[in-house]
Design a protein around this motif. Structure first.
Motif, PDB file in Angstrom:
ATOM      1  N   ALA A  90      -0.592 -15.249  17.756  1.00  0.00           N
ATOM      2  CA  ALA A  90      -0.279 -16.542  17.120  1.00  0.00           C
ATOM      3  C   ALA A  90      -1.575 -17.320  17.014  1.00  0.00           C
ATOM      4  O   ALA A  90      -2.518 -17.078  17.780  1.00  0.00           O
ATOM      5  CB  ALA A  90       0.728 -17.323  17.962  1.00  0.00           C
ATOM      6  N   ALA A  91      -1.642 -18.230  16.047  1.00  0.00           N
ATOM      7  CA  ALA A  91      -2.870 -19.019  15.866  1.00  0.00           C
ATOM      8  C   ALA A  91      -2.503 -20.409  15.372  1.00  0.00           C
ATOM      9  O   ALA A  91      -1.674 -20.542  14.468  1.00  0.00           O
ATOM     10  CB  ALA A  91      -3.785 -18.337  14.858  1.00  0.00           C
ATOM     11  N   TYR A  92      -3.060 -21.430  16.009  1.00  0.00           N
ATOM     12  CA  TYR A  92      -2.723 -22.819  15.673  1.00  0.00           C
ATOM     13  C   TYR A  92      -3.991 -23.648  15.544  1.00  0.00           C
ATOM     14  O   TYR A  92      -5.023 -23.319  16.114  1.00  0.00           O
ATOM     15  CB  TYR A  92      -1.853 -23.453  16.778  1.00  0.00           C
ATOM     16  CG  TYR A  92      -0.605 -22.669  17.134  1.00  0.00           C
ATOM     17  CD1 TYR A  92      -0.549 -21.916  18.310  1.00  0.00           C
ATOM     18  CD2 TYR A  92       0.500 -22.652  16.284  1.00  0.00           C
ATOM     19  CE1 TYR A  92       0.585 -21.190  18.645  1.00  0.00           C
ATOM     20  CE2 TYR A  92       1.639 -21.919  16.611  1.00  0.00           C
ATOM     21  CZ  TYR A  92       1.680 -21.188  17.791  1.00  0.00           C
ATOM     22  OH  TYR A  92       2.802 -20.464  18.111  1.00  0.00           O
ATOM     23  N   SER A 139      -4.539 -11.895  16.178  1.00  0.00           N
ATOM     24  CA  SER A 139      -3.911 -12.629  17.288  1.00  0.00           C
ATOM     25  C   SER A 139      -2.404 -12.572  17.153  1.00  0.00           C
ATOM     26  O   SER A 139      -1.866 -12.295  16.084  1.00  0.00           O
ATOM     27  CB  SER A 139      -4.382 -14.095  17.264  1.00  0.00           C
ATOM     28  OG  SER A 139      -4.187 -14.644  15.975  1.00  0.00           O
ATOM     29  N   LYS A 186      -6.118 -15.110  12.594  1.00  0.00           N
ATOM     30  CA  LYS A 186      -4.696 -14.755  12.445  1.00  0.00           C
ATOM     31  C   LYS A 186      -4.433 -13.249  12.520  1.00  0.00           C
ATOM     32  O   LYS A 186      -3.597 -12.813  13.302  1.00  0.00           O
ATOM     33  CB  LYS A 186      -4.129 -15.332  11.145  1.00  0.00           C
ATOM     34  CG  LYS A 186      -3.731 -16.808  11.285  1.00  0.00           C
ATOM     35  CD  LYS A 186      -2.713 -17.259  10.236  1.00  0.00           C
ATOM     36  CE  LYS A 186      -2.090 -18.574  10.636  1.00  0.00           C
ATOM     37  NZ  LYS A 186      -2.676 -19.735   9.895  1.00  0.00           N
ATOM     38  N   LEU A 189      -9.443 -20.269  11.642  1.00  0.00           N
ATOM     39  CA  LEU A 189      -8.002 -20.013  11.812  1.00  0.00           C
ATOM     40  C   LEU A 189      -7.575 -18.818  10.966  1.00  0.00           C
ATOM     41  O   LEU A 189      -6.879 -17.917  11.428  1.00  0.00           O
ATOM     42  CB  LEU A 189      -7.202 -21.266  11.427  1.00  0.00           C
ATOM     43  CG  LEU A 189      -5.700 -21.225  11.731  1.00  0.00           C
ATOM     44  CD1 LEU A 189      -5.463 -21.200  13.244  1.00  0.00           C
ATOM     45  CD2 LEU A 189      -4.979 -22.412  11.130  1.00  0.00           C
ATOM     46  N   ALA A 190      -8.071 -18.791   9.742  1.00  0.00           N
ATOM     47  CA  ALA A 190      -7.686 -17.688   8.838  1.00  0.00           C
ATOM     48  C   ALA A 190      -8.202 -16.360   9.366  1.00  0.00           C
ATOM     49  O   ALA A 190      -7.536 -15.335   9.282  1.00  0.00           O
ATOM     50  CB  ALA A 190      -8.236 -17.959   7.446  1.00  0.00           C
TER      51      ALA A 190
END
Ligand SMILES: Cc1ncc(Cn2c(C)c(CCOP(=O)(O)OP(=O)(O)O)sc2=O)c(N)n1
Ligand SMILES: Nc1ncnc2c1ncn2[C@@H]1O[C@H](COP(=O)(O)OP(=O)(O)O)[C@@H](O)[C@H]1O
Ligand SMILES: [Mg+2]
Length: 573
Positions: free
Chosen positions: A135-137, A133, A130, A126-127
């Motif tokens: 958005a990142a979830y 992108s 980010k 995820l890190a």
């Protein structure tokens, strides 16, 4: 009490699949492996089209262009760490090009990752996602899968579209919950890409500027193609009578043969125009940042006098490179509709001396090009080969055209006219090599039309293994490799005499033999007639075909049209 009915449960796998189906997602581009192999089987069993690749980068490029073509997010599914990293290129490509895509990757358990205890393929994905992108979830609990998918879709397609990362730790898939309660957590997104209506004052400011123009120009960018308001855009261009320039992936919004198309007079209209209406096009490097020689340069009579109107859904795009005198912020369909109202109420066509000057310049250049195209040198050069491709596309306007390379890209863009919107899909804003075969798979899957790929031989090499993928799904793809035996050309040599130069390939490489290994049709074409016959046969048969078109090794120039971007080596003393 009486033997209670066993509770029906639903697991994370199926909540994810149902969330995707609920939102109209019908195609997944990916590559199986821990922890998603079973997921790929279930996706297929549940009726989604699960297209499996040989490298995640190509699955990602397919997903990114699927988004551009359909306005729904293309989905790329990868394993953790290395698979995820292989998908990052395309996530960045999608974000840079404003294509809606979602990269879904399995990942390691948070407890282990966050303590860096060395899990199988451990990485804090995820890190890492980010920065590249939109958005990142991450989703940790099965009851949140519905929200996770809804947020990812909305982030991908709303406003300026882009790449979204969705991180699904392995343990999520096996979690179960009561089925009815589980299904109640799923969200079918409502109006994920809402219309963004421009302000009346902004519309008036833009119209006042455009009305007063003596030498107006419309610039259509890939955003205008993505918006899928083709008839409205064509009507605006034709009812104003303003000459227009299509950027590469906006070609075909109006046929390139249209009398108002100024592509062949590009170097005349950019410096001469006094008001430029940008529609879904950024004044980035592709437009020389709106300044310098391309726009007349210091000292040119239009220098500093040109006015810009910019239609864009991003409120931050204006002034990114040069002052925008009339920013028109909103979605293209809504902005064009507002402008059209005023045009319908009465509009004076641009001064004849302007449109005549553009036509004279354009027709002169077209005549010069026609002379070059009529030559038939041996071996073939880019022009004589692309003269054939030009005819094939004209005869098959519904075919998709994939294009990458340097000379193979630049010459195709200027020689091969496009007749319909969203047919030409190419390297885009970054000029990235390697999109070719992934684009072919998505174009075939998303449009059902025949796909023609015009590939530089170096460009083809980045994704060539997906020829097996194209054969496995028996896709109507005709790959034409413009084989000039190297990067830009095939004539460099190693001054030390030890190795081949860094920019050349095996002499006389027979790429056409590769596709025969997977049951496809391979053709070795050394003349325009052989090329024409092979392409016509491929279109008719709809069989996966690879044509190795032998091009003169001396025919190319370093970096094609963007030679100027090469740094000048300090002159040897
Ligand atoms: C991922 C990646 N690597 C390298 C490049 C640099 N590059 C490279 C390697 C090109 C290939 C040019 O050779 P080609 O055979 O594809 O085309 P022509 O020989 O027809 O010019 S074009 C270009 O900008 C790039 N743009 N993207
Ligand atoms: N539906 C839309 N409405 C308005 N602007 C859009 C829409 N979709 C994309 N855009 C904008 O279009 C622009 C596309 O620019 P760019 O990728 O530079 O195109 P090109 O390379 O063809 O000039 C981006 O600034 C993006 O915000
Ligand atoms: Mg080449």
């Amino acid at each position: 009490g009486v033997n209670a009915q066993p509770q029906e449960t639903i697991d994370g796998f199926h909540l994810l699949i149902e969330a995707l189906k609920l939102n109209g997602i019908d195609t997944i581009y990916g590559l199986p492996g821990i922890p998603i192999t079973d997921l790929t089987r279930m996706l297929q069993a549940e009726g989604l089209r699960m297209l499996s690749f040989r490298h995640e980068q190509n699955a990602g490029y397919a997903a990114s262009i699927h988004g551009f073509i359909t306005q729904t997010p293309g989905i790329c599914l990868t394993v953790s760490a290395p698979g995820f990293l292989n998908g990052l290129n395309s996530l960045a490509h999608a974000t840079t090009n404003c294509f809606p895509m979602i990269l879904i990757s399995g990942s390691s358990e948070r407890e282990i990752v966050d303590l860096q205890q060395g899990d199988y393929e451990e990485m804090d994905q995820l890190a890492i996602a980010k920065p590249v992108s939109k958005a990142a979830y991450r989703v940790l609990h099965a009851e949140d899968i519905g929200v996770g998918i809804a947020r990812a879709i909305r982030a991908a397609v709303s406003g300026r579209p882009g790449g979204v990362y969705l991180d699904l730790p392995a343990k999520l898939f096996a979690q179960t919950m009561e089925a009815t309660a589980g299904r109640a957590t799923l969200i079918k997104v409502v109006d994920p890409a809402p219309a963004q209506i421009p302000g009346a004052d902004a519309v008036k400011r833009a119209l006042d500027l455009l009305k007063g123009a003596k030498k107006p120009l419309i610039l259509l960018g890939k955003g205008a193609a993505y918006a899928q308001c083709d008839a409205e855009i064509r009507k605006l261009v034709e009812s104003t009578g303003i000459p227009y320039l299509p950027m590469s992936m906006a070609k075909g919004l109006l046929p390139d043969t249209h009398e108002q198309c100024a592509s062949a007079a590009r170097s005349f209209v950019l410096p001469e125009a006094d008001v430029v209406l940008l529609i879904g096009a950024r004044l980035n490097w592709l437009l020389s940042h709106g300044k310098g020689k391309t726009w007349g340069g210091n000292g040119h009579k239009s220098w500093g006098k040109q006015k810009f109107i910019q239609i864009d859904i991003s409120p931050q795009e204006a002034d990114s490179n040069v002052k925008i005198d009339a920013p028109l912020v909103g979605d293209i369909a809504s902005c064009v509709a507002q402008l059209q109202k005023a045009v319908d109420a009465g509009w004076a066509k641009p001064p004849k001396e302007w449109t005549d000057a553009v036509a004279a310049k354009k027709n002169g250049n077209i005549a010069k090009m026609a002379e070059t195209l009529a030559k038939n040198p041996s071996p073939m050069n880019f022009h004589s080969a692309l003269n054939v491709v030009r005819d094939i596309i004209k005869a098959n306007p519904d075919a998709m055209l994939v294009n990458e390379g340097a000379n193979a890209l630049d010459f195709t863009r200027s020689i091969v006219d496009m007749y319909k919107p969203r047919k030409r899909i190419d390297v885009g804003t970054w000029g990235i090599m390697g999109v070719g075969m992934g684009y072919c798979v998505a174009a075939a899957a998303a449009t059902k039309h025949p796909v023609i790929a015009i590939e530089g031989d170096s460009a083809f090499g980045f994704s060539g293994m997906e020829v097996e993928t194209i054969c496995r799904y028996n896709m109507p793809v005709c790959i034409v490799i413009m084989n000039n035996n190297g990067v830009y050309k095939g004539t460099d040599v190693d001054p030390t005499g030890r190795d081949p130069a860094p920019t050349v390939f095996v002499k006389g490489a027979r790429y056409d033999k590769i596709i025969e290994a997977f049951g496809g049709v391979g053709v070795h074409a050394t003349t325009p007639d052989e090329l024409r016959k092979a392409m016509e046969e491929a279109i008719k048969s709809r069989k996966p075909t690879l044509i190795n078109a032998v091009i003169d090794e001396t025919a190319g120039t370093e970096s094609g049209r963007i030679t100027s971007l090469n740094p000048n080596a300090a002159k040897k003393k």
